[in-house]
Scaffold this active site. Structure first.
Site, short mmCIF file in Angstrom:
data_model
loop_
_atom_site.label_atom_id
_atom_site.label_comp_id
_atom_site.label_asym_id
_atom_site.label_seq_id
_atom_site.Cartn_x
_atom_site.Cartn_y
_atom_site.Cartn_z
CB CYS A 1 41.26 24.81 -36.53
SG CYS A 1 40.21 23.63 -35.64
CB CYS B 1 41.56 12.01 -38.67
SG CYS B 1 42.57 10.61 -39.19
#
Length: 219
Positions: A80, A9
């Site tokens: 993130c 991914c």
């Protein structure tokens, strides 16, 4: 050890922590990250934030603290910092001998097939970070960031969470409707039905550009 994400991914993180069992203090932390510079920087910042803290204190570290430690992240890279927080949760659970139950991708539950993001993860992100738009969801989870095929499903999740929070009913437009009080059912005539059908077909094209519609009736 805590593993999150998937190389297939585009982002993956393995976080390791070394805990002094007598003091419950995290004495060291390390990471292996597959991803962009923001993912690597977020992982590094996370280790700096948790070393020297007790496990209980580390549990309180949020993704926003990771962002602040770095002096900010672009909106499209917020996922993130979220990945770092999720890896920390997984590592602490592993240390405590707790097996985190992963969301099962039953039929109808997998929202974004491009990044394998399910309804549960999107719902938690919307609730936790007060997300209100598809762009917000993309930034925090990556869901919907490739093709646009899942945008309508994402919008429904946002709508459901907002409706639950405000005690209202989800509307057909993807936005929270007004409280459902004293609503008188109205009989649709043939013209109204035709207009509704046309608008429904146009809706995906409007959403691609961040638009939408609200049907006010025919006169």
């Amino acid at each position: 050890m805590g593993d999150v994400g998937s190389i297939s991914c585009g982002d993956a993180l393995r976080l390791t922590i070394k805990v002094n069992e007598e003091t419950d203090i995290i004495e060291d932390a390390g990471f292996q990250t597959f991803g962009c510079g923001s993912a690597i920087a977020s992982s590094s910042a996370l280790t700096e934030l948790i070393i020297g803290k007790t496990v209980a204190q580390a549990e309180q570290v949020t993704n926003q603290e990771i962002v602040d430690y770095l002096g900010g992240l672009p909106a499209e890279k917020m996922h993130c910092s979220v990945m770092g927080q999720e890896a920390l949760e997984a590592a602490i659970a592993n240390y405590r001998g707790i097996e985190l139950k992963a969301d099962d991708h039953e039929e109808g539950k997998l929202i974004c097939r491009c990044f394998a993001v399910d309804e549960g993860k999107i719902t938690r992100a919307v609730e936790k970070h007060a997300l209100t738009t598809i762009d917000d969801v993309i930034n925090y989870t990556k869901a919907g960031g490739a093709c646009t095929g899942c945008h309508e499903k994402i919008e429904r999740v946002i709508d459901a969470v907002m409706a639950k929070k405000q005690g209202t009913c989800p509307s057909a437009t993807g936005h929270v409707a007004a409280p459902m009080v004293d609503i008188v059912p109205q009989k649709m005539d043939s013209l109204t039905q035709k207009v509704q059908e046309i608008i429904t077909n146009l809706r995906p094209y409007l959403q691609v550009d961040g638009g939408g519609y609200e049907f006010g009736g025919c006169q």
